[in-house]
Design an enzyme around this catalytic site. Structure first.
Site, PDB file in Angstrom:
ATOM      1  N   GLU A 319       0.818  -1.215   0.000  1.00  0.00           N
ATOM      2  CA  GLU A 319       0.000   0.000   0.000  1.00  0.00           C
ATOM      3  C   GLU A 319       0.853   1.266   0.000  1.00  0.00           C
ATOM      4  O   GLU A 319       0.637   2.191   0.776  1.00  0.00           O
ATOM      5  CB  GLU A 319      -0.961  -0.001   1.201  1.00  0.00           C
ATOM      6  CG  GLU A 319      -1.939  -1.167   1.160  1.00  0.00           C
ATOM      7  CD  GLU A 319      -3.012  -1.143   2.243  1.00  0.00           C
ATOM      8  OE1 GLU A 319      -2.750  -0.597   3.329  1.00  0.00           O
ATOM      9  OE2 GLU A 319      -4.102  -1.687   1.995  1.00  0.00           O
ATOM     10  N   ASP A 393      -8.326  -8.881   4.320  1.00  0.00           N
ATOM     11  CA  ASP A 393      -8.068  -7.743   5.196  1.00  0.00           C
ATOM     12  C   ASP A 393      -9.107  -7.608   6.308  1.00  0.00           C
ATOM     13  O   ASP A 393      -9.948  -6.711   6.244  1.00  0.00           O
ATOM     14  CB  ASP A 393      -8.031  -6.451   4.369  1.00  0.00           C
ATOM     15  CG  ASP A 393      -7.514  -5.274   5.172  1.00  0.00           C
ATOM     16  OD1 ASP A 393      -7.001  -5.495   6.277  1.00  0.00           O
ATOM     17  OD2 ASP A 393      -7.634  -4.134   4.688  1.00  0.00           O
ATOM     18  N   GLU A 421     -12.473  -1.669  12.213  1.00  0.00           N
ATOM     19  CA  GLU A 421     -12.483  -1.004  10.915  1.00  0.00           C
ATOM     20  C   GLU A 421     -13.622  -1.476  10.020  1.00  0.00           C
ATOM     21  O   GLU A 421     -14.272  -0.673   9.364  1.00  0.00           O
ATOM     22  CB  GLU A 421     -11.128  -1.262  10.232  1.00  0.00           C
ATOM     23  CG  GLU A 421     -11.055  -0.737   8.819  1.00  0.00           C
ATOM     24  CD  GLU A 421      -9.723  -0.991   8.148  1.00  0.00           C
ATOM     25  OE1 GLU A 421      -8.816  -1.597   8.782  1.00  0.00           O
ATOM     26  OE2 GLU A 421      -9.573  -0.584   6.972  1.00  0.00           O
TER      27      GLU A 421
HETATM   28  C1  GCV Z   1      -2.389   0.676   8.479  1.00  0.00           C
HETATM   29  C2  GCV Z   1      -5.995  -1.924   5.666  1.00  0.00           C
HETATM   30  C3  GCV Z   1      -6.376  -0.646   6.361  1.00  0.00           C
HETATM   31  C4  GCV Z   1      -5.209   0.315   6.418  1.00  0.00           C
HETATM   32  C5  GCV Z   1      -4.035  -0.392   7.101  1.00  0.00           C
HETATM   33  C6  GCV Z   1      -3.701  -1.638   6.291  1.00  0.00           C
HETATM   34  C7  GCV Z   1      -2.580  -2.441   6.914  1.00  0.00           C
HETATM   35  O1  GCV Z   1      -5.789  -1.712   4.317  1.00  0.00           O
HETATM   36  O2  GCV Z   1      -7.460  -0.064   5.703  1.00  0.00           O
HETATM   37  O3  GCV Z   1      -5.595   1.465   7.130  1.00  0.00           O
HETATM   38  O4  GCV Z   1      -2.920   0.449   7.194  1.00  0.00           O
HETATM   39  O5  GCV Z   1      -4.834  -2.474   6.239  1.00  0.00           O
HETATM   40  O6  GCV Z   1      -2.886  -3.388   7.601  1.00  0.00           O
HETATM   41  O7  GCV Z   1      -1.423  -2.115   6.709  1.00  0.00           O
END
Ligand code: GCV
Length: 730
Positions: A319, A393, A421
């Site tokens: 990411e 995720d 989340e």
């Molecule tokens: C900290 C998901 C979340 C992100 C998070 C990512 C990760 O994509 O939406 O906010 O980033 O996981 O675990 O690195």
């Protein structure tokens, strides 16, 4: 006096409620029950017979040693016993009948005499014994361990027994943790924004550290120690490189000093490109000797300030984060460079496997396995690969990640999300115990039947020399820590399972209810039942039958099955549900992207066919016609709609059950949870209506008989915007 005020406030509150609708009076009541004390409330035991029994069994204390940890034990016991029993107990260094004796073989000759040497030899540094025995003719209770921290853990166990009204007259407890590293991951930025945090700001006030040490830091450490958590990663995995500058390391060291006597080590998330960003170097290539030296020097600098520093957590090439891939190097090469820098000091690297890249041209759920399985055997001994519980995720439900069991030579650390989340932020009542257990108890079949995920993670399946589990924290500056009092139980269950994954989700829930909301039997039964049902209810109104990743885009607040046309397909919802006029679901069978091949048989075979896959994963692994017959005998369309309706209706039932407990729960928690349930009820209907209307636009089938029509217009749901939803990534 305080108690009188407290009870009068409750009576007045009760009277007012007779005449008034529930929503309007909360702000008038300050009964002290604001959730800050978590599960360490130590309220008086009102069952006088039981209190008397405890008083007879424990009449004085003998706490050996004067380390900081011993002082913490002493304070905790005095505080707890005077709260629970109304009396503070005298300490005496002389052996007395009915004494509670706490110590190690090193600091207490009585522990040495108790004939426990053989058992203590197998306890390690954190395990403890609770024993009712006769010593020199006196009947005593012992809390013994090999270290002060072990006796602190034993003390909290003992206090838990009192708080939950268990017998303490013939104790024969031996407890050792099943995992070595039991760590919280804070996704906290240095500006105090918490990524995916829904309980206020970060509790770390970086600006005022190192001098200003908030009481909350100590209470955080106490709470963690009480459930055996022994590590904390202070900052977000999307790391700010400044955390490694002297200015911040000084602040980190001051937190480490606070946490040390509670047995908690500090770890940091690092940015892989730190040598360039704060070191003035032109590269961060892990094979470059100057880069390697930079990390070695940095490790030395850290250990000078924090001699027991835990190590690094790394999100690399994921990411948008930098990583060894930027220099043509593998994850193993990147991790090993850091491992070499930390190794002389006893530090470890937790290297995350949460990687997926658009250019890979491989389905997202398969990528972590494809990337890391070939690297098995290449990591240094002090590296653990940290794997999210499922292959995508932190969805409300995912099958376990196929990486578990696939890397016999690499210890895998479990990463659970405690923060919500994808599960309703901090207003939905979702107890995660059943979800954690579902994953830990899943059988990978890596070495035949019984090769559970838990055995992979605790290191017993492959005899790993190190093991660990991480939970992404749900903690913030909200007075009640987690935004919703019930969600404190997710912090609690994470710690309890990290210590002992064989405990059941129900027994942990019940323990938590007794300590947090009280021991009244109706409260215990009803709230525990609600907790146990809550996760499945939420799966039903959000993502039934294996649907996943259909939340709104970016902030993930609310439904967004219509999300499409983003920068990457695998960030959209339509990529995951694949609804069309013929059916719905993601074909990950051998006819599709063949994600099932990453599992060992017979799991692979079970998942391959829609007839044998557990129904909760049906649409995770299969694309099926709307008229496919599900196990209930209903068509897929009808079953899907029924699940959405059942889930939403069940929240209404939860709220009713909660209301029935009004007289038995302190006003503030009662009212706060009631208000949250109002929100949850509204949002469950929102999920139901939006998803059913959206999927109906493909299925073109009526709402099953007996169910009301979904309210609202699909277009209105699609147009809803929440630009300021909390917790977004920055
Ligand atoms: C900290 C998901 C979340 C992100 C998070 C990512 C990760 O994509 O939406 O906010 O980033 O996981 O675990 O690195």
């Amino acid at each position: 006096m305080l108690t009188i005020q407290k009870y009068s406030a409750r009576i007045i509150f009760g009277l007012l409620l007779c005449f008034t609708a529930h929503a309007s009076f909360a702000q008038f009541f300050f009964d002290g029950e604001d959730g800050y004390r978590l599960w360490l409330r130590y309220e008086p035991i009102t069952d006088r017979k039981l209190a008397k029994q405890y008083q007879q069994q424990i009449q004085s204390l003998q706490i050996a040693g004067d380390s900081q940890t011993n002082t913490i034990i002493r304070k905790e016991l005095h505080h707890a016993l005077s709260g629970l029993l109304g009396d503070s107990l005298a300490e005496s260094q002389q052996l007395k009948n009915r004494q509670l004796i706490i110590g190690t073989p090193l600091n207490s000759s009585l522990i040495g005499e108790a004939g426990l040497a053989e058992e203590l030899a197998n306890l390690g540094n954190e395990g403890y014994l609770l024993r009712s025995i006769k010593l020199r003719g006196k009947q005593v209770t012992l809390i013994a361990g090999n270290t002060d921290v072990a006796t602190l853990y034993g003390t909290f166990h003992f206090l838990r027994l009192l708080q939950t009204h268990q017998p303490i007259d013939s104790l024969a407890v031996k407890s050792t943790p099943k995992m070595d590293l039991r760590v919280l991951n804070h996704w906290d930025n240095l500006d105090r924004h918490v990524e995916r945090g829904y309980a206020g700001q970060s509790i770390w006030d970086w600006h005022k550290l190192p001098e200003y040490k908030e009481q909350r830091y100590y209470d955080y450490a106490r709470a963690n120690a009480s459930i055996g958590i022994n590590g904390t990663v202070l900052n977000n995995v999307n790391a700010d490189p400044l955390i490694l500058t002297p200015q911040y390391l000084e602040k980190v060291a001051s937190l480490a000093d606070i946490f040390r006597p509670y047995g908690i080590k500090v770890y940091l998330s690092i940015k892989f490109s730190s040598p360039q960003l704060i070191g003035g170097m032109s590269t961060s290539d892990p094979l470059n000797p100057a880069v390697q030296k930079w990390w070695r020097d940095k490790a030395q600098e850290i250990y000078k300030r924090i001699p027991d520093f835990g190590g690094f957590l790394v999100k690399a090439n994921s990411e948008g984060q930098p990583g060894p891939g930027d220099f043509g190097r593998s994850h193993a090469q990147g991790a090993n460079m850091l491992a070499e820098a930390l190794e002389p000091h006893g530090g470890i690297v937790m290297w995350r496997a949460f990687v997926y890249a658009a250019e890979k041209n491989e389905e997202r759920s398969k990528q972590a396995y494809s990337e890391f399985k070939p690297l098995d055997g290449q990591f240094h001994k002090n590296v653990l690969v940290q794997v999210k519980n499922g292959p995508i995720d932190f969805q409300p439900r995912e099958p376990f990640s196929p990486l578990f069991g696939a890397t016999p030579q690499t210890p895998l650390m479990m990463e659970f999300q405690i923060t919500m989340e994808y599960l309703g932020f901090s207003t939905h009542w979702v107890y995660l115990g059943p979800m954690y257990k579902e994953v830990l108890d899943a059988d990978t079949f890596a070495k035949g039947a019984g090769s559970t995920v838990a055995k992979v993670v605790d290191g017993s399946l492959f005899n790993n020399s190190i093991s660990g589990i991480a939970g992404v924290a749900n903690i913030g500056t909200d007075r009640n820590w987690t935004g919703h009092i019930i969600l404190q139980s997710n912090w609690y269950v994470f710690g309890r399972l990290a210590w002992d994954h064989q405990l059941s989700a129900r027994e942990i829930a019940e323990e938590w209810v007794r300590m947090t909301l009280g021991n009244d039997s109706e409260v215990v039964t009803k709230v525990t039942d609600l907790m146990m049902a809550s996760r499945e209810i939420t799966v039903n109104y959000m993502t039934p039958l294996g649907l996943h990743h259909i939340m709104a885009e970016g902030h993930h607040y609310g439904p967004g099955p219509w999300v499409k046309d983003l920068g990457r397909d695998d960030w959209t919802s339509v990529y995951y549900h694949r609804a069309d006029k013929n059916g719905i679901g993601f074909d990950r069978s051998p006819n599709g992207v063949n994600a099932v091949e990453q599992y060992f048989p017979p799991v692979r075979d079970l998942y391959t066919s829609p007839e044998t896959v557990p129904e909760e994963f049906l649409l995770w692994f299969h694309h099926l016609s709307w008229d496919y017959k599900t196990r209930s005998g209903r068509t897929l369309w009808n079953e899907l709609v029924h699940r959405y309706y059942d889930g939403a209706a069940a929240v209404g039932d939860m709220a009713q059950t909660w209301d029935s407990l009004q007289e038995k729960i302190a006003p503030q928690p009662f009212h706060q949870i009631q208000m949250a349930l109002d929100i949850q009820e509204k949002e469950a209907l929102w999920w139901r209506n939006a998803c059913v209307l959206y999927f109906q636009s493909f299925s073109d089938r009526p709402i099953p008989e007996g169910l009301e029509k979904p309210q609202g217009r699909l277009q209105d749901y699609i147009e809803m915007q929440f630009p300021h939803a909390p917790g977004q990534g920055k």
